[in-house]
Design a protein around this motif. Structure first.
Motif, PDB file in Angstrom:
ATOM      1  N   UNK A 248      57.832  -7.321  48.790  1.00  0.00           N
ATOM      2  CA  UNK A 248      56.894  -6.890  47.738  1.00  0.00           C
ATOM      3  C   UNK A 248      57.535  -6.975  46.365  1.00  0.00           C
ATOM      4  N   UNK A 249      58.835  -6.767  46.318  1.00  0.00           N
ATOM      5  CA  UNK A 249      59.557  -6.872  45.046  1.00  0.00           C
ATOM      6  C   UNK A 249      59.938  -8.306  44.722  1.00  0.00           C
ATOM      7  N   UNK A 250      59.479  -9.234  45.555  1.00  0.00           N
ATOM      8  CA  UNK A 250      59.790 -10.634  45.290  1.00  0.00           C
ATOM      9  C   UNK A 250      61.176 -11.037  45.768  1.00  0.00           C
ATOM     10  N   UNK A 251      61.778 -10.216  46.611  1.00  0.00           N
ATOM     11  CA  UNK A 251      63.116 -10.538  47.110  1.00  0.00           C
ATOM     12  C   UNK A 251      63.029 -10.983  48.562  1.00  0.00           C
ATOM     13  N   UNK A 252      63.577 -12.139  48.874  1.00  0.00           N
ATOM     14  CA  UNK A 252      63.525 -12.603  50.258  1.00  0.00           C
ATOM     15  C   UNK A 252      64.475 -11.781  51.105  1.00  0.00           C
ATOM     16  N   UNK A 253      63.996 -11.397  52.274  1.00  0.00           N
ATOM     17  CA  UNK A 253      64.809 -10.590  53.171  1.00  0.00           C
ATOM     18  C   UNK A 253      64.509 -11.019  54.599  1.00  0.00           C
ATOM     19  N   UNK A 254      65.492 -10.911  55.474  1.00  0.00           N
ATOM     20  CA  UNK A 254      65.280 -11.335  56.856  1.00  0.00           C
ATOM     21  C   UNK A 254      65.584 -10.168  57.787  1.00  0.00           C
ATOM     22  N   UNK A 255      64.629  -9.820  58.646  1.00  0.00           N
ATOM     23  CA  UNK A 255      64.903  -8.738  59.596  1.00  0.00           C
ATOM     24  C   UNK A 255      65.873  -9.224  60.672  1.00  0.00           C
ATOM     25  N   UNK A 256      66.942  -8.493  60.886  1.00  0.00           N
ATOM     26  CA  UNK A 256      67.877  -8.843  61.956  1.00  0.00           C
ATOM     27  C   UNK A 256      68.080  -7.600  62.808  1.00  0.00           C
ATOM     28  N   UNK A 257      67.071  -7.277  63.653  1.00  0.00           N
ATOM     29  CA  UNK A 257      67.146  -6.021  64.396  1.00  0.00           C
ATOM     30  C   UNK A 257      68.082  -6.102  65.599  1.00  0.00           C
ATOM     31  N   UNK A 258      68.593  -7.267  65.933  1.00  0.00           N
ATOM     32  CA  UNK A 258      69.506  -7.343  67.074  1.00  0.00           C
ATOM     33  C   UNK A 258      70.340  -8.598  67.001  1.00  0.00           C
ATOM     34  N   UNK A 259      71.211  -8.748  67.954  1.00  0.00           N
ATOM     35  CA  UNK A 259      71.987  -9.978  68.055  1.00  0.00           C
ATOM     36  C   UNK A 259      73.277  -9.983  67.269  1.00  0.00           C
ATOM     37  N   UNK A 260      73.553  -8.916  66.544  1.00  0.00           N
ATOM     38  CA  UNK A 260      74.789  -8.892  65.759  1.00  0.00           C
ATOM     39  C   UNK A 260      75.897  -8.133  66.504  1.00  0.00           C
ATOM     40  N   UNK A 261      75.542  -6.954  67.018  1.00  0.00           N
ATOM     41  CA  UNK A 261      76.577  -6.139  67.661  1.00  0.00           C
ATOM     42  C   UNK A 261      76.518  -6.269  69.183  1.00  0.00           C
ATOM     43  N   UNK A 262      77.655  -6.554  69.796  1.00  0.00           N
ATOM     44  CA  UNK A 262      77.710  -6.428  71.245  1.00  0.00           C
ATOM     45  C   UNK A 262      78.499  -5.156  71.558  1.00  0.00           C
ATOM     46  N   UNK A 263      78.167  -4.551  72.693  1.00  0.00           N
ATOM     47  CA  UNK A 263      78.748  -3.239  72.981  1.00  0.00           C
ATOM     48  C   UNK A 263      78.839  -3.030  74.476  1.00  0.00           C
ATOM     49  N   UNK A 264      79.633  -2.048  74.859  1.00  0.00           N
ATOM     50  CA  UNK A 264      79.567  -1.553  76.234  1.00  0.00           C
ATOM     51  C   UNK A 264      79.194  -0.077  76.175  1.00  0.00           C
ATOM     52  N   UNK A 265      78.877   0.472  77.312  1.00  0.00           N
ATOM     53  CA  UNK A 265      78.505   1.897  77.300  1.00  0.00           C
ATOM     54  C   UNK A 265      79.690   2.728  76.827  1.00  0.00           C
TER      55      UNK A 265
END
Ligand SMILES: *[C@@H]1O[C@H](CO)[C@@H](O)[C@H](O)[C@H]1NC(C)=O
Ligand SMILES: *[C@@H]1O[C@H](CO)[C@@H](O)[C@H](O)[C@H]1NC(C)=O
Ligand SMILES: *[C@@H]1O[C@H](CO)[C@@H](O)[C@H](O)[C@H]1NC(C)=O
Length: 835
Positions: free
Chosen positions: A163-180
């Motif tokens: 809305x502010x004219x700034x391009x943004x990309x949602x990255x809700x996953x795929x960056x952090x890998x983890x174990x319990x």
């Protein structure tokens, strides 16, 4: 423990910073409809935004940080962790703050949480949030809700940015890998094992801000919840950004006893003591510990800022910052004997930072030999980015200690290391004197840095150097010290002339040694010349030595009572012979001034003349960066110690004063229009229709209706187009400006008045009216500007401001004296009647 004196922010700076966020909004909202691929427009917009940044800090400061941040690859600028509450309460502020950064070419990587939102939904679903050792126990139901919440919050921020004219990309996953972390104890909670940068880098390459959530995945695809602070720290460890920012609503960490904001924490120096403090517990303790663990693994130049969204720019772009800055700091070392120090370390820093060594004037070896004869204390830091040398004279212990050198690399300055060193020096020395050569302007610490740390100073007009001191209490001692400076090598060449002496803001004291500066006036015949002579006649520190006018040559000067002077007719080449003059005021028609300036420049360059202050009242130097633009209300800091000053035009001063507070609110597509009416003294003394009483009687003359030089000046200075329509009327003195300003978003009259009142708070030469319009008649002969009107159209999208300024005073002579005062180190308002 060394504590750091980060510069205390002035109220003005703080005020501007607080406003810096809404500033951007109208501008960027409009951008969407704009052709995004229009490079010219993009460049212009970037420039406008950089100018807005100058409102937060000094131009030099902002430019340095901008260069610093732009010097690394895009993904190494900053990781910004956004708490869930910020997304709910301050979404718009956050979006415009990020937009702002993006518009100056930066790509912060944003990682957000969503705790409060999650708790609300869990409550609705009848699930009681449970924590174990501060970690949320995440069962399958909680995980399912958390996933939805995080996705929704992520999109909310992305949408706001778009809305502010700034391009943004949602990255809700795929960056952090983890174990319990511990499946039995916490359920679906992850312990991060890896960070995949691909999605982040791809987003930045595509010109979009990456927006990440604090969710991670196991190798077999199970989504796990991770603490957002921990995830931000992991991300920072992999990316090694210059800045790690934790946004909170409280704008920093607070001292548990005094309740004051903690401005800086230098972990290397303070961590252990801090952790022993009883008030450092719970969240604060955790945060400080986390920061230490994080920063221990990063380069020393990295730091963590804890700050609110609305103060983000100030934290990033100013030395003083705004929230809490946590960094490892630099371990400082102090030596009382030179042979304890690695000589190569001294050599390295002197060769890269010492102008005397760099220019070949003196070798490191000969300097070190010279030092052997004195008692020396040497301060430096671990990496050798700063060094200070303080000496005392073993033969005369009554002489104050001298700071001989203070060298700092650019990186050190950007990380406030010199301040760190300074507090250490201050602790060791109650009294200190030091000299800063005119060349120091090229160094990494400018004169204003020294001015801010000194109780007083003395400028040597012969070589442009300035002596600073602190801690000298009685005026007799000040006098002795200053006399020594006078007798120093620097002034041995020429007879000691008059000099400026002043004390600075923190402690304005008056000493009996207050000196005067000699002023020569070229072009003394005009109306402005007359006003100048009048002000100087009543000025405690200025002494007139020359009044030059071709027409009046040989005639005695009237209206000056301090001494008896006659008009002379100085040619450009005559200027350099007048050694006793500290400052020349050039009150000449446009285009006549450059030959005079050239002569002085040349003589200074060839060492035939000491440096002088030149103030041009004409327009010849108002558009060049080499000269300092002398509108003190907006440019005070740069005028300290300045030697080439372009005094603004009269209309241009009034117009800028009427417009600058509104800059952030302008309609991007409709330029403001300034309707100006001047008294005929503005048309000078040379006969023309514009000052002919017959033509002016019962009349009003429009002239230069487009592209007037003040139209160009105002547009240039404000960084946005402004229309100006000048007129001349039958009264003698004064200007009326009626300024029509289309607004980017709707405001009411109170809003506008508040903006002006806040902006000019504490300014002695600007009066903002509570109500009504200012009249020329009331302001004629006054040294200040009056601003009022603030009439807003019922639709809220257009305001008309009315201002009056005396063209000969604040529009010319008063402003010139204000500039002289600042440049020469006197009180800014000395000699100017304040009402
Ligand atoms: C997370 O995993 C690492 C090993 O990858 C381990 O050293 C660390 O202790 C774990 N963290 C917690 C809080 O259990
Ligand atoms: C100066 O040095 C001399 C020896 O060189 C020493 O005796 C004296 O204490 C020193 N004074 C100070 C103030 O350090
Ligand atoms: C002040 O100016 C007069 C000339 O008007 C000059 O004779 C005198 O020396 C100056 N004073 C100082 C302190 O330089």
């Amino acid at each position: 423990m060394l504590s750091i004196a980060r510069k205390v922010s002035t109220p003005m700076v703080a005020r501007l910073a607080a406003r810096s966020t809404p500033l951007v909004r109208p501008m960027v909202a409009a951008r969407r409809q704009y052709n995004a691929y229009n490079n010219d427009a993009a460049a212009a917009e970037k420039e406008t935004i950089v100018k807005l940044l100058y409102n937060i800090g000094s131009r030099k400061e902002v430019e340095q940080y901008l260069r610093h941040f732009s010097s690394v690859e895009s993904q190494k600028f900053a990781v910004i962790k956004v708490g869930g509450a910020v997304l709910t309460d301050e979404l718009e502020t956050l979006a415009s703050a990020l937009t702002f950064l993006n518009r100056v070419g930066l790509y912060p990587i944003v990682l957000h949480g969503g705790g409060p939102q999650l708790n609300r939904l869990l409550e609705d679903a009848g699930v009681e949030p449970q924590y174990e050792e501060g970690i949320r126990i995440t069962d399958a139901t909680t995980m399912e809700i958390a996933r939805k919440v995080f996705m929704a919050e992520n999109l909310k921020l992305v949408d706001a940015l778009e809305r502010h004219g700034t391009r943004a990309r949602p990255i809700p996953g795929g960056v952090f890998s983890a174990e319990y972390l511990d499946k039995d104890k916490y359920g679906f909670v992850g312990n991060i094992t890896g960070v995949n940068k691909d999605a982040i880098e791809s987003s930045i390459r595509a010109g979009a801000l990456p927006i990440l959530t604090s969710l991670a995945e196991t190798p077999d695809g199970q989504i796990l919840n991770v603490n957002a602070d921990v995830a931000a720290a992991e991300l920072a460890t992999v990316l090694e950004p210059l800045k790690i920012v934790f946004l909170n609503e409280k704008n920093g960490l607070y001292h548990g006893v005094t309740g004051k904001k903690i401005v800086t924490i230098n972990l290397d120096e303070e961590y252990e003591d801090l952790m022993k403090e009883p008030w450092v517990k719970y969240g604060t303790r955790l945060k400080i510990r986390q920061c230490k663990e994080l920063l221990d693994g990063l380069p020393r130049s990295s730091s963590v800022a804890i700050i609110s969204a609305s103060h983000l720019h100030k934290e990033l772009f100013t030395d003083s910052g705004a929230g809490t800055l946590i960094r490892r700091g630099h371990k400082l070392f102090k030596y009382n004997k030179l042979d304890q120090v690695d000589p190569d370390k001294i050599r390295r820093i002197m060769e890269s930072e010492d102008p005397v060594v760099k220019s070949g004037e003196m070798s490191v070896a000969s300097y070190l030999r010279e030092l052997q004869r004195k008692n020396v204390t040497l301060y430096t830091d671990e990496p050798g980015q700063v060094m200070a040398i303080v000496t005392t004279d073993p033969a005369d212990p009554s002489k104050p200690a001298v700071l001989e050198k203070l060298l700092a690399s650019k990186t050190a300055v950007l990380n406030n290391v010199p301040d760190n060193l300074w507090s250490s020096i201050r602790k060791d020395h109650d009294v200190l004197t030091w000299r800063v050569s005119a060349k120091a302007e090229d160094g990494n610490l400018d004169q204003s840095w020294h001015f801010e740390r000194a109780d007083g100073s003395l400028r040597n007009p012969q070589d442009g150097s300035t002596m600073f001191f602190y801690g000298i209490q009685d005026s007799e001692r000040v006098k002795q010290t200053l006399d020594r400076f006078k007798g120093g090598a620097a002034t041995a060449k020429a007879p000691a002339g008059a000099r400026a002496f002043s004390t600075f803001a923190q402690q304005r004291r008056s000493y009996s040694t207050v000196k005067t500066a000699n002023v020569g006036l070229i072009g003394a015949r005009g109306y402005t010349g007359r006003e100048l002579i009048n002000i100087i006649n009543n000025h405690p520190n200025l002494n007139l030595t020359h009044v030059s006018s071709r027409e009046l040559e040989g005639k005695p000067l009237e209206g000056y009572t301090k001494s008896s002077l006659s008009y002379v007719n100085l040619k450009p080449e005559d200027l350099t012979a007048q050694k006793e003059v500290d400052a020349w005021v050039l009150a000449l028609p446009n285009g006549i001034c450059p030959p005079f300036v050239k002569q002085v420049d040349q003589a200074v360059k060839e060492n035939r003349s000491p440096e002088k202050v030149l103030i041009d009242l004409g327009a010849d130097y108002r558009f060049t960066d080499e000269w300092t633009y002398g509108l003190p209300e907006f440019n005070r800091k740069n005028l300290v110690g300045a030697t080439r000053i372009a005094n603004p035009g009269c209309y241009a001063t009034g117009a800028q004063m009427s417009l600058r507070p509104l800059l952030p609110f302008l309609d991007k597509y409709a330029a403001p229009t300034v309707f100006g009416v001047s008294g005929y003294s503005g048309a000078g003394t040379k006969p023309s229709p514009k000052n002919d009483p017959e033509v002016l009687r019962d009349n009003l003359l429009p002239y230069s209706m487009t592209n007037h030089i003040h139209e160009r000046e105002v547009s240039h200075q404000l960084g946005t187009p402004v229309n100006f329509i000048p007129h001349v009327a039958s009264y003698f003195q004064g200007i009326q400006l009626t300024v029509n300003v289309p607004l980017g978003k709707s405001m009411n009259a109170d809003d506008v008045r508040n903006v002006f009142q806040e902006f000019y708070q504490g300014e002695k030469l600007v009066k903002v009216l509570e109500s009504g319009e200012p009249y020329v008649r009331d302001n004629s002969g006054k040294h200040f500007v009056r601003i009022g009107g603030f009439s807003v159209h019922p639709d809220g999208k257009r305001v008309v401001v009315a201002a009056t300024i005396d063209n000969l005073l604040k529009g010319a002579a008063t402003q010139a004296v204000q500039n002289l005062n600042i440049a020469l180190g006197f009180d800014e308002y000395a000699g100017i009647p304040i009402e």
